[in-house]
Design an enzyme around this catalytic site. Structure first.
Site, PDB file in Angstrom:
ATOM      1  N   LYS A 158       0.896  -1.164   0.000  1.00  0.00           N
ATOM      2  CA  LYS A 158       0.000   0.000   0.000  1.00  0.00           C
ATOM      3  C   LYS A 158       0.933   1.212   0.000  1.00  0.00           C
ATOM      4  O   LYS A 158       1.605   1.506   0.981  1.00  0.00           O
ATOM      5  CB  LYS A 158      -0.887  -0.047   1.246  1.00  0.00           C
ATOM      6  CG  LYS A 158      -1.551   1.261   1.665  1.00  0.00           C
ATOM      7  CD  LYS A 158      -2.616   1.711   0.696  1.00  0.00           C
ATOM      8  CE  LYS A 158      -3.180   3.060   1.141  1.00  0.00           C
ATOM      9  NZ  LYS A 158      -2.197   4.148   1.050  1.00  0.00           N
ATOM     10  N   GLU A 182       5.361  -0.730  13.601  1.00  0.00           N
ATOM     11  CA  GLU A 182       6.411  -0.006  14.308  1.00  0.00           C
ATOM     12  C   GLU A 182       5.934   1.429  14.408  1.00  0.00           C
ATOM     13  O   GLU A 182       5.740   2.091  13.399  1.00  0.00           O
ATOM     14  CB  GLU A 182       7.707  -0.125  13.509  1.00  0.00           C
ATOM     15  CG  GLU A 182       8.903   0.353  14.261  1.00  0.00           C
ATOM     16  CD  GLU A 182       9.731   1.257  13.398  1.00  0.00           C
ATOM     17  OE1 GLU A 182      10.252   0.817  12.377  1.00  0.00           O
ATOM     18  OE2 GLU A 182       9.829   2.443  13.769  1.00  0.00           O
ATOM     19  N   SER A 194       2.541   6.313  12.370  1.00  0.00           N
ATOM     20  CA  SER A 194       2.012   6.903  13.600  1.00  0.00           C
ATOM     21  C   SER A 194       1.436   5.835  14.528  1.00  0.00           C
ATOM     22  O   SER A 194       1.069   4.730  14.084  1.00  0.00           O
ATOM     23  CB  SER A 194       0.904   7.889  13.247  1.00  0.00           C
ATOM     24  OG  SER A 194      -0.182   7.197  12.657  1.00  0.00           O
ATOM     25  N   GLY A 202      -0.842   2.630  13.251  1.00  0.00           N
ATOM     26  CA  GLY A 202      -0.392   1.272  13.586  1.00  0.00           C
ATOM     27  C   GLY A 202      -1.379   0.550  14.478  1.00  0.00           C
ATOM     28  O   GLY A 202      -1.642  -0.647  14.303  1.00  0.00           O
ATOM     29  N   CYS A 232      12.422   7.530  13.518  1.00  0.00           N
ATOM     30  CA  CYS A 232      11.706   6.912  14.642  1.00  0.00           C
ATOM     31  C   CYS A 232      12.603   6.788  15.862  1.00  0.00           C
ATOM     32  O   CYS A 232      12.104   6.593  16.967  1.00  0.00           O
ATOM     33  CB  CYS A 232      11.141   5.562  14.243  1.00  0.00           C
ATOM     34  SG  CYS A 232      12.074   4.729  12.993  1.00  0.00           S
TER      35      CYS A 232
HETATM   36  P1  NAP Z   1       0.429   7.466   9.243  1.00  0.00           P
HETATM   37  O1  NAP Z   1      -0.566   8.551   9.358  1.00  0.00           O
HETATM   38  O2  NAP Z   1       0.489   6.498  10.349  1.00  0.00           O
HETATM   39  O3  NAP Z   1       0.127   6.722   7.850  1.00  0.00           O
HETATM   40  C1  NAP Z   1       0.959   5.698   7.345  1.00  0.00           C
HETATM   41  C2  NAP Z   1       0.145   4.797   6.443  1.00  0.00           C
HETATM   42  O4  NAP Z   1      -0.842   4.130   7.216  1.00  0.00           O
HETATM   43  C3  NAP Z   1      -0.601   5.541   5.352  1.00  0.00           C
HETATM   44  O5  NAP Z   1      -0.511   4.787   4.175  1.00  0.00           O
HETATM   45  C4  NAP Z   1      -2.009   5.588   5.844  1.00  0.00           C
HETATM   46  O6  NAP Z   1      -2.979   5.481   4.846  1.00  0.00           O
HETATM   47  C5  NAP Z   1      -2.125   4.339   6.678  1.00  0.00           C
HETATM   48  N1  NAP Z   1      -3.076   4.528   7.770  1.00  0.00           N
HETATM   49  C6  NAP Z   1      -2.950   5.364   8.829  1.00  0.00           C
HETATM   50  N2  NAP Z   1      -4.032   5.262   9.628  1.00  0.00           N
HETATM   51  C7  NAP Z   1      -4.838   4.342   9.058  1.00  0.00           C
HETATM   52  C8  NAP Z   1      -6.107   3.807   9.398  1.00  0.00           C
HETATM   53  N3  NAP Z   1      -6.763   4.194  10.500  1.00  0.00           N
HETATM   54  N4  NAP Z   1      -6.651   2.878   8.570  1.00  0.00           N
HETATM   55  C9  NAP Z   1      -6.013   2.478   7.460  1.00  0.00           C
HETATM   56  N5  NAP Z   1      -4.817   2.955   7.070  1.00  0.00           N
HETATM   57  C10 NAP Z   1      -4.233   3.879   7.866  1.00  0.00           C
HETATM   58  O7  NAP Z   1       1.897   8.022   9.114  1.00  0.00           O
HETATM   59  P2  NAP Z   1       2.525   9.183   8.206  1.00  0.00           P
HETATM   60  O8  NAP Z   1       1.587   9.565   7.125  1.00  0.00           O
HETATM   61  O9  NAP Z   1       3.816   8.655   7.808  1.00  0.00           O
HETATM   62  O10 NAP Z   1       2.787  10.399   9.167  1.00  0.00           O
HETATM   63  C11 NAP Z   1       1.858  10.915  10.077  1.00  0.00           C
HETATM   64  C12 NAP Z   1       2.495  11.029  11.456  1.00  0.00           C
HETATM   65  O11 NAP Z   1       2.985   9.731  11.853  1.00  0.00           O
HETATM   66  C13 NAP Z   1       3.735  11.892  11.533  1.00  0.00           C
HETATM   67  O12 NAP Z   1       3.434  13.238  11.699  1.00  0.00           O
HETATM   68  C14 NAP Z   1       4.436  11.324  12.728  1.00  0.00           C
HETATM   69  O13 NAP Z   1       3.913  11.872  13.897  1.00  0.00           O
HETATM   70  C15 NAP Z   1       4.128   9.868  12.697  1.00  0.00           C
HETATM   71  N6  NAP Z   1       5.242   9.038  12.146  1.00  0.00           N
HETATM   72  C16 NAP Z   1       6.020   8.374  13.015  1.00  0.00           C
HETATM   73  C17 NAP Z   1       7.060   7.586  12.535  1.00  0.00           C
HETATM   74  C18 NAP Z   1       7.932   6.821  13.459  1.00  0.00           C
HETATM   75  O14 NAP Z   1       8.754   6.063  12.989  1.00  0.00           O
HETATM   76  N7  NAP Z   1       7.813   6.962  14.745  1.00  0.00           N
HETATM   77  C19 NAP Z   1       7.302   7.471  11.177  1.00  0.00           C
HETATM   78  C20 NAP Z   1       6.480   8.165  10.304  1.00  0.00           C
HETATM   79  C21 NAP Z   1       5.438   8.941  10.818  1.00  0.00           C
HETATM   80  P3  NAP Z   1      -3.306   6.593   3.727  1.00  0.00           P
HETATM   81  O15 NAP Z   1      -2.286   6.373   2.684  1.00  0.00           O
HETATM   82  O16 NAP Z   1      -4.663   6.224   3.271  1.00  0.00           O
HETATM   83  O17 NAP Z   1      -3.190   7.923   4.371  1.00  0.00           O
END
Ligand code: NAP
Length: 492
Positions: A152, A233, A210, A214, A270
């Site tokens: 995805k 993760e 996030s 996760g 991370c």
């Molecule tokens: P994210 O919001 O967790 O999204 C990552 C992937 O997961 C995307 O493809 C998203 O889908 C999917 N997703 C998220 N929530 C979902 C749900 N409820 N149901 C189905 N799919 C879902 O992460 P991000 O876009 O990379 O960044 C957002 C925030 O995450 C950042 O601001 C940061 O705070 C955190 N982050 C943390 C780390 C770490 O390693 N700690 C790494 C990256 C990001 P879609 O494609 O449909 O949006």
């Protein structure tokens, strides 16, 4: 389904997963040397994308060329590392226990090895467009295990993801692998990812991102009629202990080292050290002063995308809104378009009272927690358990005075660092990139290094199976020549 498809409807998702299951049933039978050649070819095809790949990713992510070249190198190295693992072969943990018919009761012939789980869904990570996305560690380890993969794509670098998917498609064609061993899916809402996780043929899920994302995937998987493993993760604040004697002797150099780690890659790792814990002392004042001077000199920089910048600004504002929290760095407007680094400060007692301060602020941010004594420091440290890493900056005297700290550290994090910074994750057999919840949804596994493959397999025991029907790894004459445990004797 074409190489890369935007899919939203359930019939389309069913079709993708049916194709993935058919491919899996063929792909898992392909011998390890051919799978290794396939992984090598993917690495080759990614390199063959050349400057087009780097330029595309730069435009999509604001990441500098040097970082992308390094990350591409890590990605192809990971693929080759798993190829080497496949050729060597002992990763399947084969064991052979011969029958003892004269024993009472008779002992049967028992043979065990790890086998692939089935189709795996990999969610691309926003902060690692190569190494933890389309052909990153999750995909490479799942393909190595013998699983088919559906990626995805992360919307933040969709063109990059398509290019890498085309490289994998070329490798599939070149190596004559089953056509849908790898598929690339795009979606315009969470519904796509949710449906992929819920689809009955899906066998496991890999995710980096996030906490909310996760956790949501984990919950969808657990609520299925047939639950499946999800290796998410998620957020980590990577607490750092600054012990008294280390600060006394090296306050300035530790501060300089940590200023670099907190701001590396605009804090988008991370393993970014988001929580610093120390006991009040004159040396801590020197540490603060050097850290703040260094951080104030770091120019504001662009983050991966506007959404991550907005989340950074919101999360640090939430922390600063807590009454007892002070901003030690220069006063800054919180809504400018580039991210500025920030060091917050709070007492140990106030940190313990405010849960929001324990949350990850993804970006160039850390909060310094000033404790009254070692007991309060331990309380604060324990209150943020469930981390990818924890670091201890200490001298021999510090560790002689508090030998319990190393043991405590192992209950908090998957990786315990002494006198170093947590950013920078080496890819090798000894690396653990995982940790207790909420750092990950399964602390028994690592997402980085050779052992990442163990997430996509399960053990199967063959009892009294005729030799010609056994998989090669378990046949009596050991045709793959791999190391095995035989009758309890390791590695023969
Ligand atoms: P994210 O919001 O967790 O999204 C990552 C992937 O997961 C995307 O493809 C998203 O889908 C999917 N997703 C998220 N929530 C979902 C749900 N409820 N149901 C189905 N799919 C879902 O992460 P991000 O876009 O990379 O960044 C957002 C925030 O995450 C950042 O601001 C940061 O705070 C955190 N982050 C943390 C780390 C770490 O390693 N700690 C790494 C990256 C990001 P879609 O494609 O449909 O949006």
């Amino acid at each position: 389904m074409s190489l890369s498809s935007t899919i939203t409807s359930l019939p389309e998702i069913d079709q993708v997963m049916e194709q993935s299951m058919h491919a899996f049933l063929e792909y898992k039978k392909i011998n390890p040397k051919q799978r290794a050649a396939f992984l090598e070819r993917i690495a080759f095809e990614i390199e063959a994308l050349g400057q087009e790949l780097i330029s595309t990713t730069q435009a999509e992510t604001n990441l500098p060329e040097a970082r992308l070249l390094g990350e591409r190198g890590r990605t192809t190295m990971q693929l080759r590392m798993f190829a080497t693992m496949l050729v060597e072969g002992s990763w399947v943990e084969a064991s052979v226990d011969h029958a003892i018919p004269e024993r009472v009761p008779a002992k049967p012939d028992l043979r065990k090895m790890l086998v692939a789980l089935g189709p795996v869904i990999v969610f691309g990570a926003s902060n690692f467009p190569y190494a933890y996305s389309t052909a990153g560690g999750d995909t490479a380890s799942a393909l190595a295990a013998g699983c088919s993969v559906v990626v995805k794509a992360h919307p933040a670098h969709i063109k990059t993801s398509r290019l890498i998917a085309s490289a994998i498609a070329n490798a599939i064609a070149f190596c004559n692998m089953p056509a849908n061993t790898f598929q690339h899916v795009e979606g315009d809402s969470f519904e796509t990812g949710k449906a992929l996780v819920q689809q009955p043929y899906t066998s496991a899920v890999g995710f980096t991102g996030s906490f909310s994302g996760g956790r949501a995937l984990y919950d969808y998987a657990a609520a299925r009629p047939k639950p499946i493993p999800v290796f998410s993760e998620m957020g980590s604040t990577n607490p750092v202990l600054l012990l008294a004697d280390a600060l006394e002797k090296n306050a300035a150099s530790i501060a300089t080292q940590y200023a670099g780690s907190i701001t590396l890659g605009v804090g988008q790792f991370c393993t970014n050290p988001g929580i610093l814990i120390a006991i009040a002392s004159p040396a801590l004042e020197q540490f603060k002063s050097t850290l703040v001077t260094a951080i104030n000199q770091v120019p504001a920089s662009k983050m991966l995308h506007q959404g991550i910048l907005a989340a950074y600004q919101k999360n640090r504002s939430n922390a600063l809104a807590v009454n007892a929290v002070r901003n030690l760095t220069s006063e800054i407007a919180l809504n400018q378009s580039d991210a500025t680094a920030l060091i917050a400060h709070v007492s140990g007692a106030d940190f313990l009272k405010n849960e929001i301060l324990k949350e990850e602020v993804f970006g160039p941010y850390a909060i310094l927690i000033e404790c009254t004594d070692i007991d309060e420091l331990k309380l604060v440290w324990n209150s943020v358990s469930g981390q990818l890493t924890t670091s201890l900056m200490g001298t021999d005297l510090d560790f002689e005075s508090h030998p319990e700290l190393i043991e405590m550290a192992t209950t908090i994090a998957g990786r315990v660092l002494l006198n170093g910074v947590p950013t920078g994750v080496d890819v090798c057999a000894s690396m653990v990139h995982g940790g207790p919840f909420p750092a990950t949804t399964d602390s028994r596994f690592t997402a980085v290094g050779i052992n990442a493959v163990k997430r996509w397999v399960r053990p199967v025991c063959y009892q009294n199976c005729p030799d010609h029907l056994l998989p090669d790894a378990l046949k009596e004459n050991n045709p793959l020549q791999i190391k095995r445990m035989v009758d309890g004797n390791p590695y023969q």
